[in-house]
Design a protein around this motif. Structure first.
Motif, PDB file in Angstrom:
ATOM      1  N   LEU A   1       0.814  -1.218   0.000  1.00 13.80           N
ATOM      2  CA  LEU A   1       0.000   0.000   0.000  1.00 13.80           C
ATOM      3  C   LEU A   1       0.848   1.269   0.000  1.00 13.80           C
ATOM      4  CD1 LEU A   1      -2.963  -0.898   2.379  1.00 13.80           C
ATOM      5  CD2 LEU A   1      -2.824  -1.079  -0.115  1.00 13.80           C
ATOM      6  N   TYR A   2       2.155   1.142   0.269  1.00  8.58           N
ATOM      7  CA  TYR A   2       3.046   2.293   0.229  1.00  8.58           C
ATOM      8  C   TYR A   2       3.683   2.481  -1.149  1.00  8.58           C
ATOM      9  CZ  TYR A   2       2.832   1.946   5.332  1.00  8.58           C
ATOM     10  OH  TYR A   2       2.418   1.878   6.625  1.00  8.58           O
ATOM     11  N   LEU A   3       3.466   1.549  -2.044  1.00  8.88           N
ATOM     12  CA  LEU A   3       4.112   1.585  -3.356  1.00  8.88           C
ATOM     13  C   LEU A   3       3.228   2.281  -4.383  1.00  8.88           C
ATOM     14  CD1 LEU A   3       5.452  -2.081  -3.430  1.00  8.88           C
ATOM     15  CD2 LEU A   3       6.607  -0.023  -2.593  1.00  8.88           C
ATOM     16  N   GLN A   4       3.871   2.782  -5.433  1.00  7.46           N
ATOM     17  CA  GLN A   4       3.152   3.436  -6.525  1.00  7.46           C
ATOM     18  C   GLN A   4       3.805   3.077  -7.853  1.00  7.46           C
ATOM     19  OE1 GLN A   4       3.159   7.648  -5.860  1.00  7.46           O
ATOM     20  NE2 GLN A   4       2.096   7.513  -3.909  1.00  7.46           N
ATOM     21  N   GLY A   5       3.080   3.321  -8.922  1.00  5.14           N
ATOM     22  CA  GLY A   5       3.628   3.191 -10.263  1.00  5.14           C
ATOM     23  C   GLY A   5       4.175   1.816 -10.581  1.00  5.14           C
ATOM     24  N   ALA A   6       5.336   1.809 -11.229  1.00  2.02           N
ATOM     25  CA  ALA A   6       5.945   0.562 -11.683  1.00  2.02           C
ATOM     26  C   ALA A   6       6.298  -0.354 -10.512  1.00  2.02           C
ATOM     27  CB  ALA A   6       7.197   0.854 -12.503  1.00  2.02           C
TER      28      ALA A   6
ATOM     29  N   TYR B   1       4.709  -0.640  -7.665  1.00  2.00           N
ATOM     30  CA  TYR B   1       3.459  -1.281  -7.250  1.00  2.00           C
ATOM     31  C   TYR B   1       3.105  -2.396  -8.236  1.00  2.00           C
ATOM     32  CZ  TYR B   1      -1.463  -2.066  -6.168  1.00  2.00           C
ATOM     33  OH  TYR B   1      -2.668  -2.658  -5.849  1.00  2.00           O
ATOM     34  N   GLY B   2       3.184  -2.107  -9.534  1.00  2.48           N
ATOM     35  CA  GLY B   2       2.844  -3.089 -10.561  1.00  2.48           C
ATOM     36  C   GLY B   2       3.725  -4.327 -10.499  1.00  2.48           C
ATOM     37  N   GLN B   3       5.018  -4.144 -10.286  1.00  2.00           N
ATOM     38  CA  GLN B   3       5.930  -5.289 -10.196  1.00  2.00           C
ATOM     39  C   GLN B   3       5.647  -6.132  -8.959  1.00  2.00           C
ATOM     40  OE1 GLN B   3       9.672  -3.257 -10.260  1.00  2.00           O
ATOM     41  NE2 GLN B   3       9.595  -2.894 -12.467  1.00  2.00           N
ATOM     42  N   THR B   4       5.366  -5.466  -7.857  1.00  2.85           N
ATOM     43  CA  THR B   4       5.065  -6.200  -6.621  1.00  2.85           C
ATOM     44  C   THR B   4       3.743  -6.938  -6.758  1.00  2.85           C
ATOM     45  OG1 THR B   4       6.320  -4.606  -5.323  1.00  2.85           O
ATOM     46  CG2 THR B   4       4.716  -5.954  -4.129  1.00  2.85           C
ATOM     47  N   LEU B   5       2.745  -6.291  -7.357  1.00  2.19           N
ATOM     48  CA  LEU B   5       1.453  -6.953  -7.563  1.00  2.19           C
ATOM     49  C   LEU B   5       1.604  -8.147  -8.501  1.00  2.19           C
ATOM     50  CD1 LEU B   5      -1.566  -6.985  -6.945  1.00  2.19           C
ATOM     51  CD2 LEU B   5      -1.900  -5.430  -8.865  1.00  2.19           C
ATOM     52  N   ARG B   6       2.462  -8.046  -9.485  1.00  2.00           N
ATOM     53  CA  ARG B   6       2.714  -9.170 -10.398  1.00  2.00           C
ATOM     54  C   ARG B   6       3.304 -10.355  -9.646  1.00  2.00           C
ATOM     55  NH1 ARG B   6       1.629 -12.763 -13.851  1.00  2.00           N
ATOM     56  NH2 ARG B   6       3.305 -13.436 -15.200  1.00  2.00           N
ATOM     57  N   ARG B   7       4.299 -10.100  -8.789  1.00  2.00           N
ATOM     58  CA  ARG B   7       4.902 -11.192  -8.006  1.00  2.00           C
ATOM     59  C   ARG B   7       3.885 -11.790  -7.036  1.00  2.00           C
ATOM     60  NH1 ARG B   7       9.173  -7.494  -8.138  1.00  2.00           N
ATOM     61  NH2 ARG B   7       8.838  -6.876  -5.978  1.00  2.00           N
ATOM     62  N   LEU B   8       3.077 -10.928  -6.426  1.00  2.00           N
ATOM     63  CA  LEU B   8       2.031 -11.411  -5.531  1.00  2.00           C
ATOM     64  C   LEU B   8       1.035 -12.274  -6.294  1.00  2.00           C
ATOM     65  CD1 LEU B   8       0.477 -11.455  -2.827  1.00  2.00           C
ATOM     66  CD2 LEU B   8      -0.563  -9.273  -3.521  1.00  2.00           C
TER      67      LEU B   8
ATOM     68  N   ALA C   1      -8.160  -6.882  -0.132  1.00  2.00           N
ATOM     69  CA  ALA C   1      -7.641  -8.211  -0.445  1.00  2.00           C
ATOM     70  C   ALA C   1      -6.165  -8.131  -0.830  1.00  2.00           C
ATOM     71  CB  ALA C   1      -8.452  -8.851  -1.570  1.00  2.00           C
ATOM     72  N   VAL C   2      -5.793  -7.140  -1.622  1.00  2.00           N
ATOM     73  CA  VAL C   2      -4.388  -6.972  -2.009  1.00  2.00           C
ATOM     74  C   VAL C   2      -3.533  -6.777  -0.764  1.00  2.00           C
ATOM     75  CG1 VAL C   2      -2.757  -5.442  -3.202  1.00  2.00           C
ATOM     76  CG2 VAL C   2      -4.889  -6.126  -4.334  1.00  2.00           C
ATOM     77  N   ALA C   3      -3.989  -5.919   0.144  1.00  2.00           N
ATOM     78  CA  ALA C   3      -3.223  -5.654   1.363  1.00  2.00           C
ATOM     79  C   ALA C   3      -3.103  -6.908   2.218  1.00  2.00           C
ATOM     80  CB  ALA C   3      -3.875  -4.524   2.155  1.00  2.00           C
ATOM     81  N   GLN C   4      -4.210  -7.611   2.411  1.00  2.00           N
ATOM     82  CA  GLN C   4      -4.188  -8.833   3.237  1.00  2.00           C
ATOM     83  C   GLN C   4      -3.298  -9.903   2.604  1.00  2.00           C
ATOM     84  OE1 GLN C   4      -5.914  -9.871   6.111  1.00  2.00           O
ATOM     85  NE2 GLN C   4      -7.254  -8.140   6.471  1.00  2.00           N
TER      86      GLN C   4
END
Length: 156
Positions: free
Chosen positions: A35-40, A42-49, A81-84
């Motif tokens: 939730l502290y990330l932004q932009g690329a 955030y996108g890279q972390t969401l992809r790994r998640l 859900a993303v945060a949890q």
């Protein structure tokens, strides 16, 4: 021939110390909460998640979807859900990795997996209203527009 008996470094060795320290591999910085990330980033972390959720979590722990235990096929569109799930994934990495110890996986199941999945799959949780094949955005609770801790509105 003279031998140096002191253990103090010579001037030449002292000059090399900063270089040696810089050459030492530094441990990677701990991951930041998503939730502290932004932009690329955030996108890279969401992809790994997403890879972990789709290839580890759901195949092993994803139980049948019912009205009493909902799941949204577009879970990444639910910020809660993303945060949890991100917290669950971080705990997974810490407790099931080489430094997790013999009881790390058991602790992860007890302390993280059960509570997070119960929260996510609760009928009133973030996926309330979602059905298999049907995503529904959850309404955010209303908040009064007045900031009770801000300056008073100026007189017009």
């Amino acid at each position: 021939m003279t031998t140096q008996t002191s253990e103090a470094p010579t001037a030449a060795e002292a000059d090399l110390e900063p270089e040696r320290a810089a050459a030492q591999p530094q441990p990677p910085a701990p991951p930041q909460f998503i939730l502290y990330l932004q932009g690329a980033e955030y996108g890279q972390t969401l992809r790994r998640l997403t890879l972990w959720v789709h290839n580890v979590l759901l195949p092993v722990y994803g139980r049948e979807v019912t009205s009493n235990s909902p799941w949204c096929g577009r879970w990444w569109e639910h910020h809660e859900a993303v945060a949890q799930l991100h917290g669950l994934w971080l705990a997974w990495g810490e407790l099931t990795g080489p430094d997790g110890g013999m009881t790390g996986p058991a602790s992860w199941h007890r302390d993280y997996l059960g509570p997070v999945m119960a929260t996510l799959r609760d009928p009133q949780g973030p996926f309330a209203g979602c059905r298999p094949g049907g995503h529904r955005d959850k309404e955010t609770p209303p908040v009064d527009s007045m900031d009770p801790f801000g300056p008073p509105p100026s007189a017009v």
